[in-house]
Scaffold this motif. Sequence first.
Motif, mmCIF file in Angstrom:
data_model
loop_
_atom_site.group_PDB
_atom_site.id
_atom_site.type_symbol
_atom_site.label_atom_id
_atom_site.label_comp_id
_atom_site.label_asym_id
_atom_site.label_seq_id
_atom_site.Cartn_x
_atom_site.Cartn_y
_atom_site.Cartn_z
ATOM 1 N N LEU A 125 38.336 36.048 49.047
ATOM 2 C CA LEU A 125 38.623 37.534 47.777
ATOM 3 C C LEU A 125 38.120 36.919 46.584
ATOM 4 C CD1 LEU A 125 41.739 38.703 50.376
ATOM 5 C CD2 LEU A 125 39.181 39.161 50.241
ATOM 6 N N GLN A 126 39.149 36.225 46.139
ATOM 7 C CA GLN A 126 38.703 36.307 44.606
ATOM 8 C C GLN A 126 37.571 35.548 44.408
ATOM 9 O OE1 GLN A 126 41.180 32.596 44.076
ATOM 10 N NE2 GLN A 126 43.053 33.426 44.346
ATOM 11 N N GLN A 153 34.304 44.374 43.218
ATOM 12 C CA GLN A 153 33.683 45.171 44.361
ATOM 13 C C GLN A 153 34.472 44.572 45.499
ATOM 14 O OE1 GLN A 153 29.464 44.018 45.133
ATOM 15 N NE2 GLN A 153 28.754 43.942 43.125
ATOM 16 N N GLY A 154 34.742 45.668 46.336
ATOM 17 C CA GLY A 154 35.227 44.943 47.907
ATOM 18 C C GLY A 154 36.736 45.345 47.790
ATOM 19 N N ALA A 155 37.842 44.980 48.098
ATOM 20 C CA ALA A 155 39.344 44.642 48.802
ATOM 21 C C ALA A 155 39.299 43.783 47.779
ATOM 22 C CB ALA A 155 39.832 44.678 49.981
ATOM 23 N N ARG A 156 40.471 43.167 47.488
ATOM 24 C CA ARG A 156 41.280 41.947 46.733
ATOM 25 C C ARG A 156 42.158 41.078 47.894
ATOM 26 N NH1 ARG A 156 37.977 39.864 42.442
ATOM 27 N NH2 ARG A 156 35.898 40.856 43.025
ATOM 28 N N ALA A 157 42.849 41.847 48.545
ATOM 29 C CA ALA A 157 43.512 41.825 49.164
ATOM 30 C C ALA A 157 43.804 41.724 50.787
ATOM 31 C CB ALA A 157 45.471 42.276 48.228
ATOM 32 N N ALA A 201 34.602 41.991 55.520
ATOM 33 C CA ALA A 201 35.835 43.448 55.774
ATOM 34 C C ALA A 201 35.768 43.820 54.473
ATOM 35 C CB ALA A 201 36.769 41.606 56.440
ATOM 36 N N ALA A 202 35.634 42.721 52.886
ATOM 37 C CA ALA A 202 35.942 42.876 51.619
ATOM 38 C C ALA A 202 35.289 43.963 51.696
ATOM 39 C CB ALA A 202 36.377 42.182 51.003
ATOM 40 N N GLY A 227 40.428 50.844 52.121
ATOM 41 C CA GLY A 227 41.185 50.698 50.203
ATOM 42 C C GLY A 227 40.973 49.376 49.876
ATOM 43 N N ALA A 228 42.479 49.053 48.700
ATOM 44 C CA ALA A 228 41.846 47.391 48.515
ATOM 45 C C ALA A 228 42.786 46.368 49.346
ATOM 46 C CB ALA A 228 42.444 47.629 47.390
ATOM 47 N N VAL A 229 43.297 46.869 50.251
ATOM 48 C CA VAL A 229 43.969 45.833 51.354
ATOM 49 C C VAL A 229 43.292 45.826 52.471
ATOM 50 C CG1 VAL A 229 46.138 44.668 52.094
ATOM 51 C CG2 VAL A 229 45.982 46.136 50.250
#
Length: 477
Positions: free
Chosen positions: A334-335, A341-345, A373-374, A379-381
Amino acid sequence: MVADYAPVTRDPSSFLETEHTRTIQADRLRGPSVRGVRITVVAGPDAGHEQVFAMQRVIVGRAAGSDFRVNDPTVSSFHLELIAAEDRGGVQLVDLSSRNGTVYAGARIERAVVPSGATLEVGSSIVRVELDAAFATEVADLPAFGELRGRNVAMRELFSTLARLARTELSILIEGQTGTGKELAARAVHDASNYAQGPFVVLDCTAIPSTLAESVLFGHERGAFTGASERRVGVFEAAEGGTIFLDEVGELPLELQPKLLRVLERREVVRVGSTTPRPVQVRVISATWRDLRTMINQGKFREDLYYRLAQARVTLPPMRERVEDIPLLVYHFLQRLPPGQGARAISPEALSELQRREYAGNVRELKSTVERAAMMAEGAVITGADLAFERMLSGERARAPSPVSAPPVPAAPQAVNGPLTPFKEAKRTLIDEFEKDYLQRLLQRTGNNLSRAAALAGIERHYLRDLFRKHGLRSDE
């Protein structure tokens, strides 16, 4: 099995990397205690020979490269592998496609767990295998090596081994299933070695055209063959002063293997169409998902080349043996997503689901799953619903575990005794609803940009444009 260990307090100097030596030092932690293996030759040319190994895996064979060598002409070069399996009550044996087989209790076996103290017929010899006393393992407290990540004991042992091998000139053979990170391991060794300032050249042995194999490896002179309009260097010369990574070396054609061996022995190449040897100074790292020892027994790989490539041998564990590393890997992936771009959590429920899944493609499959998935998350999660939708995108909905939070079902199931929609019509309805839902998310994620949407979906622009038109989601403008 994973050992518990206490946190270690250390100052920054415990991790050192100097400009000249690139030495990695780390705190040493006590790993799990594991059982060793004792092997005794009961009958045969080496009767009475006994050896105890403070290691879990032992290769028995006639070759000098075997851990336990049996001087019996009826024993194959690499005959069988023994693995201490105390949790299963004995020793696991794996026959390496030996010529005369491995026999236990009158039956020829390929893979089985035998009780400690069992006697095996190996060629015309009889050997007894036993679990020996437990020995303590020591691992480095390295949570990463290059781009490799892991807190699993096997991974930390691997990081420690790779860090030590990086400082040597030994050729390394990296074994492991597809997607376990063999190229990442090779690149990490290169970056931590004295060859780091040189190039890192990758040769995919599965993609070498048979008619141009020598040219790819060693280069050619202008006019050496039809179509050779200019002089070109091969991969060995291109890697001068650096590292050459022979990916999937088990796929190397048999007729090319003696020529590769000659280069490794003499450290020089002769271009096709030339008679002048050219010295090369390179570090050689190889990788394969195949068992080269089995291939040697089958006559598909040269034993002398194996010794040159496998001066040191390491194995990357599959994902199923390091499930506890999944959270660490997920957050790492994720990092590494592109900024913005994309969810980070990810939610705890979604993370738990990822830990329950099976990954036939190992870390590579996990990475693709997280990125998909991200990028498609609402949303952000990342939530359980996002993972369920990701399953649909990857075509694996049928074998998905029950998600914690599933998206709405496209259509309510019909009553058992109610009217049934014709199969083709029902299928078409579900596909249409899936397509529309997917395309709406795709447009939202890519800001209505057709090129970005096509790249993210992995389909051609013209086909994607037709789908948008079909569902009335985007005008031609």
